[in-house]
Write an enzyme that holds these catalytic residues in place. Structure first.
Site, PDB file in Angstrom:
ATOM      1  N   GLY A  11      -7.662  28.437  36.932  1.00  0.00           N
ATOM      2  CA  GLY A  11      -8.210  29.694  37.430  1.00  0.00           C
ATOM      3  C   GLY A  11      -8.272  29.652  38.956  1.00  0.00           C
ATOM      4  O   GLY A  11      -7.678  28.775  39.603  1.00  0.00           O
ATOM      5  N   CYS A  44      -9.778  39.842  37.242  1.00  0.00           N
ATOM      6  CA  CYS A  44     -10.530  40.995  37.758  1.00  0.00           C
ATOM      7  C   CYS A  44      -9.761  42.309  37.586  1.00  0.00           C
ATOM      8  O   CYS A  44     -10.351  43.383  37.588  1.00  0.00           O
ATOM      9  CB  CYS A  44     -10.858  40.789  39.242  1.00  0.00           C
ATOM     10  SG  CYS A  44     -11.473  39.139  39.599  1.00  0.00           S
ATOM     11  N   VAL A  81      -7.743  19.361  27.545  1.00  0.00           N
ATOM     12  CA  VAL A  81      -8.351  18.048  27.829  1.00  0.00           C
ATOM     13  C   VAL A  81      -9.319  17.754  26.694  1.00  0.00           C
ATOM     14  O   VAL A  81     -10.231  18.540  26.421  1.00  0.00           O
ATOM     15  CB  VAL A  81      -9.078  18.076  29.187  1.00  0.00           C
ATOM     16  CG1 VAL A  81      -9.876  16.792  29.391  1.00  0.00           C
ATOM     17  CG2 VAL A  81      -8.076  18.278  30.315  1.00  0.00           C
ATOM     18  N   TYR A 277     -15.272  16.146  41.366  1.00  0.00           N
ATOM     19  CA  TYR A 277     -15.647  17.339  42.128  1.00  0.00           C
ATOM     20  C   TYR A 277     -15.621  18.545  41.191  1.00  0.00           C
ATOM     21  O   TYR A 277     -14.915  18.534  40.182  1.00  0.00           O
ATOM     22  CB  TYR A 277     -14.681  17.528  43.317  1.00  0.00           C
ATOM     23  CG  TYR A 277     -14.690  16.311  44.213  1.00  0.00           C
ATOM     24  CD1 TYR A 277     -15.594  16.206  45.255  1.00  0.00           C
ATOM     25  CD2 TYR A 277     -13.835  15.233  43.942  1.00  0.00           C
ATOM     26  CE1 TYR A 277     -15.647  15.057  46.036  1.00  0.00           C
ATOM     27  CE2 TYR A 277     -13.877  14.079  44.719  1.00  0.00           C
ATOM     28  CZ  TYR A 277     -14.788  14.001  45.767  1.00  0.00           C
ATOM     29  OH  TYR A 277     -14.847  12.866  46.519  1.00  0.00           O
ATOM     30  N   GLY A 280     -16.180  26.677  40.855  1.00  0.00           N
ATOM     31  CA  GLY A 280     -16.013  27.888  40.051  1.00  0.00           C
ATOM     32  C   GLY A 280     -17.173  28.176  39.112  1.00  0.00           C
ATOM     33  O   GLY A 280     -18.301  27.715  39.298  1.00  0.00           O
TER      34      GLY A 280
END
Ligand code: FAD
Length: 447
Positions: A11, A44, A81, A277, A280
């Site tokens: 994304g 969006c 995953v 890390y 989002g």
């Protein structure tokens, strides 16, 4: 050996992190692993595609081949995953194991669907991906009435898209106003009455009780009333997708998302996790207005966080400041925008606010085509600091809300905003003194 960076998620957050990591470390081996089939598009725009603006192919900006050829980034699509071994630094997918030195988790969110009878009936949809959009498009061809559950901005954009496609539309909202939480009731009323004028029916202040039908959607029940419809679109909010974070036993914060440091690193049992890390919709981050965490859940925030996560994953150094989360929504001829706190959020955080509201036009009064413009500013009573702003307008809401955001981010008092924040002027673009400054004057007069 070059550094191995793996990003989970394609994304806005994941692809930004991958591209940023490439800029920081031209030698790194970078792989994006994603369950998605389509990458590099903005969800969006889905409401507009559904009403015929562009097509599904035209909203996809880049392919995996582009990332490989132009950026040297491998993108593994349709790959889930299924495990992460943090000790061995290995990611487990359905196709095998992938070793990493740095991991970025950008697994986004999923639409929360209330656990009501009938929620799994054929004809019930949520909207998050291109494939959701395609499924909605296919089904909507067969029906003439749609119930939208949730009157947040996505629900309202979808409602109008469905009206533009000639459907009878009902919006069901459990709160007494549209755009709850982030818009104040007076501006929300303007938005609702605009949509009612467009033929959208609202059922407010009552949660949906059930979706009803024999083999497929035929109606919904809300507040004891049955509303016939051929499809239901759940626009009922987004929850962080915590499957992968849970594999790593990362700390989940009080807002139900992963707690992240300003370096966008997660915690485990209160300690920063090295080499991992986040970015989002999967994270909660610090508010830029009040001390404490908040959820941004915006594409624009996902990109900012992706830049920080990607920089740090590649060995650079970046910090994510707090978020003020300016947002804007276009609902037909109306633009609605907000930034910082609403009155409801201010109350939640225990901040006493004073409001200033002004009305005017988006262009000089005499210049043809000007649209009505309403601006509200919210000011902390004790410090006079601007903490929030909202706009309902016919045009040009984005520039104004960004301008107001600059004032909030810098801790500007309402008096200083009215005095020092000059506006540019030309008759086709604004009134000679912008309405936002008049709203600030109105608030300052009350302090
Ligand atoms: C209809 C709609 C309209 C919106 N309008 C706006 C707007 O106007 N302005 C705005 O700022 N924001 C808007 N948003 C919100 C914005 O789109 C999101 O905040 C943003 O897309 C979040 O990006 P993300 O990268 O965090 O998550 P996502 O885009 O959800 O990406 C998550 C990724 O993780 C992958 N993934 C998850 N789990 C796994 C796993 N186990 N294995 C492999 N891959 C996995 C998924 O496949 C996906 O690629 C809108 C959203 C929608 C749905």
């Amino acid at each position: 050996m070059s550094k191995r960076i793996i990003v989970i998620g394609s994304g806005a957050a994941g692809l930004t992190a991958a591209s940023t990591a490439r800029r920081v470390d031209p030698e790194a081996s970078i792989t994006v692993v994603t369950e998605d089939e389509h990458i590099a598009y903005s969800p969006c725009v889905i409401p507009w595609v559904l009403e015929g603006v562009g097509g599904w192919d035209s909203i996809v900006m880049h392919s995996p081949a582009f990332y490989k050829d132009e950026r040297g980034i491998d993108v593994m699509i349709q790959t889930k995953v299924t495990g992460v071994d943090d000790e061995r630094k290995v990611l487990v997918t359905e196709g095998g194991e992938l070793p990493y030195d740095s991991l970025v988790i950008a697994t986004g969110g999923t639409v929360f669907v209330p656990p009501i009878p009938g929620k799994d009936l054929p004809g019930v949809f949520s909207v998050r991906t291109i494939n959701d959009g395609k499924r909605i498009q296919e089904w909507m061809g067969e029906v003439d009435s749609v119930s939208i559950v949730g009157a947040g901005v996505i629900g309202l954009e979808m409602a109008l898209a469905m009206r533009h496609m000639g459907k009878k539309v009902s919006v069901i909202e459990m709160f007494p106003q549209v755009v709850p939480r982030i818009l104040d009731a007076d501006l929300a009323e303007m938005v609702q009455s605009y949509l009612e004028g467009q033929g959208v029916e609202f059922v407010m202040g009552a949660p949906i009780a059930s979706v009803d039908g024999d083999g497929k959607v035929e109606a919904v029940t809300v507040g004891g009333r049955r509303i016939d419809c051929g499809m239901v679109i759940m626009a009922t909010g987004v929850r962080a997708n915590l499957e992968v974070p849970r594999m790593l036993e990362l700390d989940i914060g009080e807002l139900g998302a992963v707690r992240a440091s300003p370096s966008m690193q997660p915690y485990r049992k209160g300690r920063l996790v090295r080499n991992v890390y986040m970015a989002g919709d999967v994270v909660m981050c610090e508010s830029g207005v009040v001390p404490g965490p908040t959820m941004s859940q915006l594409g624009s925030s996902a990109v900012r966080q992706g830049i920080v996560a990607g920089t740090n994953a590649a060995g650079g150094s970046a910090m994510h400041p707090g978020v003020v989360s300016p947002w804007v929504s276009v609902i037909g001829d109306m633009q609605v925008a907000g930034t910082g706190l609403s009155k409801g959020l201010a109350e939640y955080y225990g901040i006493d606010v004073v409001e200033g509201v002004a009305q005017g036009y988006t262009r000089a009064r005499y210049y043809p085509g000007g649209k009505k413009l309403v601006v509200k500013v919210l000011v902390e009573r004790s410090s006079h600091r601007m903490v929030g702003a909202q706009i309902v307008s016919g045009e040009e809401a984005t520039g104004r809300i960004n301008w107001l955001t600059a004032a909030i981010v810098t801790g500007t008092t309402v008096e200083d905003f009215a005095t020092y924040f000059e506006n540019a002027y030309c008759p086709p673009t604004s009134m000679v003194r912008d309405v936002a400054l008049n709203a600030a004057d109105r608030a300052a007069e009350k302090l």
